[in-house]
Design an enzyme around this catalytic site. Structure first.
Site, PDB file in Angstrom:
ATOM      1  N   LEU B  73      -7.346  11.367 -48.232  1.00 54.81           N
ATOM      2  CA  LEU B  73      -8.505  12.433 -48.449  1.00 54.81           C
ATOM      3  C   LEU B  73      -9.004  12.577 -49.630  1.00 54.81           C
ATOM      4  CD1 LEU B  73      -6.596  15.505 -46.777  1.00 54.81           C
ATOM      5  CD2 LEU B  73      -8.579  14.526 -46.085  1.00 54.81           C
ATOM      6  N   CYS B 129      -3.923  15.093 -40.739  1.00 58.14           N
ATOM      7  CA  CYS B 129      -4.238  14.056 -41.509  1.00 58.14           C
ATOM      8  C   CYS B 129      -2.558  13.379 -41.606  1.00 58.14           C
ATOM      9  CB  CYS B 129      -4.756  14.251 -42.683  1.00 58.14           C
ATOM     10  SG  CYS B 129      -4.722  12.782 -43.691  1.00 58.14           S
ATOM     11  N   LYS B 164      -8.711  19.999 -35.107  1.00 57.14           N
ATOM     12  CA  LYS B 164      -8.354  18.357 -34.826  1.00 57.14           C
ATOM     13  C   LYS B 164      -6.968  18.289 -34.427  1.00 57.14           C
ATOM     14  CE  LYS B 164      -9.798  14.017 -36.448  1.00 57.14           C
ATOM     15  NZ  LYS B 164     -10.778  13.274 -37.230  1.00 57.14           N
ATOM     16  N   ILE B 190      -8.137  12.208 -30.401  1.00 56.77           N
ATOM     17  CA  ILE B 190      -7.075  12.505 -31.166  1.00 56.77           C
ATOM     18  C   ILE B 190      -7.202  11.807 -32.694  1.00 56.77           C
ATOM     19  CG2 ILE B 190      -5.212  12.269 -29.238  1.00 56.77           C
ATOM     20  CD1 ILE B 190      -5.113   9.363 -29.817  1.00 56.77           C
ATOM     21  N   ASN B 191      -6.502  12.431 -33.425  1.00 54.26           N
ATOM     22  CA  ASN B 191      -6.438  11.945 -34.981  1.00 54.26           C
ATOM     23  C   ASN B 191      -5.601  10.606 -34.893  1.00 54.26           C
ATOM     24  OD1 ASN B 191      -6.298  11.330 -37.793  1.00 54.26           O
ATOM     25  ND2 ASN B 191      -6.340  13.641 -38.132  1.00 54.26           N
ATOM     26  N   THR B 192      -5.427   9.793 -35.833  1.00 51.13           N
ATOM     27  CA  THR B 192      -4.721   8.642 -35.940  1.00 51.13           C
ATOM     28  C   THR B 192      -3.189   8.810 -35.530  1.00 51.13           C
ATOM     29  OG1 THR B 192      -4.471   8.682 -38.272  1.00 51.13           O
ATOM     30  CG2 THR B 192      -6.358   7.408 -37.339  1.00 51.13           C
ATOM     31  N   GLY B 242     -10.840   8.412 -30.220  1.00 54.97           N
ATOM     32  CA  GLY B 242      -9.658   7.477 -30.610  1.00 54.97           C
ATOM     33  C   GLY B 242      -9.837   6.101 -29.852  1.00 54.97           C
TER      34      GLY B 242
END
Lengths: 251, 304
Positions: B73, B129, B164, B190-192, B242
């Site tokens: 970030l 995150c 998110k 999706i986030n990672t 994703g």
């Protein structure tokens, strides 16, 4: 900054030392924009991330990229054939700031030698110091000689040129130049920076970091720098570099 | 030309492609390649209340069919974004989404309040995150956490609110229900996926943060599965992402239940991928005589 991603036609891709390849790629629109110290971000077919390779030479239509096989991506690159097309974003980054009224010493170590060919060609009779681990890995000596420079060759083991480090030669010639430009392994750049700082001479160094986008958007290729107020900040090798004033860099 | 426009939480997008947060900075770099109006929207780099330096490098490692990242970030802070980036972004003719991350309810709520006073189009709340302790992931991995943070931010947020979601959870559908119940207007996902690579020559993780977030084509089937599960659980729209890297992937994630989609890692491979995806989508719709993208959303017919 002007850059784009376009197709380049491969004109040449030959091994010049074990694991080191000499590639020429053609795209008149983008090649003529290149400056010494900039890099090309190459899409290797089948890979998610591009490979950033420093520009070794450029003319109106072509870029010369001399690279070393370091992993799967560069290995695939070494198998690319003449006539194939590569998708390349270029030229990227800020190059060396080479002034007409100054004298320079250009230093390259190992695979950091290729960009110094392009940089040294900007000057008449510059001092160039090239260092390698050993004789089989020595590259580009003929190209530098053609450029009529005062060329020094060192190897760590003494199998070619002088058995010395590039810094040993730098200490001998530093009095003759106004400024130093260097590219190579981090310990070498750190030592060169210390010598220049002690002598009060400016030094520009070209850094390397694992990259993503190559244009300054993804922020992965961070480089710690010292700001004027003494605080540390992270800037990015792709967009703020790859060439930095050595006094800014936190090694 | 087929009608590629979509509407998410009352906001009109000229097309369904949104640049994913963290892959596109604040837009200036990619505007060298094409006008930013090429994209339906931009989800800006995640911002925090105060400037953050991010993690030491290396921050990236390639993986089979993808990559890990742990930027941590790095950003100039919400005020800098509002003063220096938002005015320029708002002139680019695309939907601007601010992505916010924080450490406490108060930080999220404060940022939502500040941004609600601007002309930003939407707010995407990043509670997923994986690369910083204070990236909100502590809120994002339980139903209680997601519900509570959504409730607190909703009180201050007058913009359409996207939550998110993290894929690093046992049941993403339950998480999405919690966000919906507390007032989320949409979810993005999706986030990672948390991952790790080790340099075997030196026995050190390649990424300085040791672990990072996996993205790229390798995660695409996971994204499709999760979008499908969430689409069956909530009524609010889903922004799917994703590993989308080609137009076929875009159709697939829409079929799974997404209304719009975000692209990220494919921009690193090919900066022009949005142009190619849109071209392919258009041709697909014309060939299949599909009038609007909403006809594709959720159109998968599962085996029973």
């Amino acid at each position: 900054m002007k850059y784009d991603s376009q197709k380049f036609r491969v004109l040449h891709n030959k091994e010049i030392a074990p694991g080191i390849f000499d590639m020429w790629v053609e795209n008149p629109e983008l090649a003529e924009l290149a400056k010494p110290g900039q890099f090309a971000h190459i899409l290797v077919p089948g890979k998610t991330l591009r490979r950033p390779i420093s520009i070794c030479e450029a003319d109106k239509t072509c870029l010369r990229l001399v690279y070393q096989i370091k992993g799967e991506g560069t290995e695939l690159l070494s198998k690319v054939r003449v006539g194939d097309e590569l998708d390349i974003i270029a030229p990227l980054g800020n190059g060396f700031d080479i002034r007409p009224d100054k004298t320079y010493c250009f230093i390259g170590g190992g695979i950091g030698v290729p960009p110094m060919l392009y940089a040294s060609k900007q000057k008449q009779k510059p001092i160039v110091i090239t260092g390698f681990r050993s004789k089989p890995l020595v590259i580009l000596q003929g190209d530098f000689r053609k450029n009529n420079c005062e060329l020094y060759l060192t190897t760590d083991d003494g199998t070619a040129g002088r058995k010395a480090f590039v810094t040993d030669v730098l200490n001998e010639v530093l009095d003759q130049v106004d400024e130093v430009c260097a590219c190579g392994p981090l310990p070498m750049l750190k030592a060169i920076s210390a010598i220049c700082e002690a002598a009060g001479k400016p030094c520009q160094i070209s850094l390397e970091e694992r990259m993503g986008c190559g244009i300054g958007a993804c922020l992965v290729c961070a480089c710690a720098v010292r700001k004027n107020d003494g605080s540390t900040d992270y800037v990015h090798v792709c967009k703020d570099g790859p060439v930095f004033d050595s006094k800014e860099v936190v090694f | 030309m087929a009608d590629l426009s979509v509407k998410v939480a009352g906001v009109e997008f000229a097309n369904p492609l949104i640049a994913a947060s963290g892959t596109f900075g604040f837009g200036r770099e990619y505007s060298e390649f094409y006008p930013l109006s090429t994209l339906g929207g931009i989800s800006c780099k995640g911002i925090t209340l105060k400037k953050r330096l991010g993690n030491p490098p290396p921050r990236i490692a390639e993986t089979p069919g993808g990559m890990l990242n742990a930027v941590g970030l790095q950003n100039p802070g919400v005020d800098h974004f509002i003063e220096n980036d938002l005015p320029w972004l708002k002139q680019q003719g695309t939907v601007i989404i601010a992505n916010i991350a924080g450490n406490t309810y108060e930080e999220y709520a404060q940022m939502a309040e500040k941004l609600s006073d601007t002309n930003v189009d939407m707010i995407e709340m990043n509670i997923s995150c994986p690369n910083v302790k204070s990236g909100g992931v502590q809120f994002g991995t339980s139903c209680e956490g997601v519900g509570a943070i959504t409730r607190e931010v909703r009180k201050k947020c007058t913009k359409p609110l996207i939550v998110k979601l993290s894929p690093n959870v046992t049941d993403i559908a339950e998480i999405a229900r919690s966000a919906e119940a507390e007032g989320a207007d949409a979810v993005s996902m999706i986030n990672t996926i948390t991952g790790m690579r080790i340099d075997i020559e030196i026995a050190r993780p390649i990424i300085h943060n040791n672990t990072g977030g996996l993205s790229g084509p390798a995660v695409f089937p996971v994204a499709v599965r999760m979008v499908w599960q969430v689409a069956n659980a909530v009524k609010i729209p889903i922004i799917g992402m994703g590993g989308i890297s080609k137009w076929q992937d875009a159709v697939e994630i829409l079929m799974a239940g997404a209304t719009a989609l975000q692209i990220g890692t494919c921009l690193f491979t090919d900066p022009y991928s949005p142009v190619k995806i849109l071209d392919g989508l258009n041709k697909y719709m014309e060939a299949k005589n599909i009038k609007t993208l909403s006809e594709i959303t959720g159109s998968v017919i599962p085996w029973t």
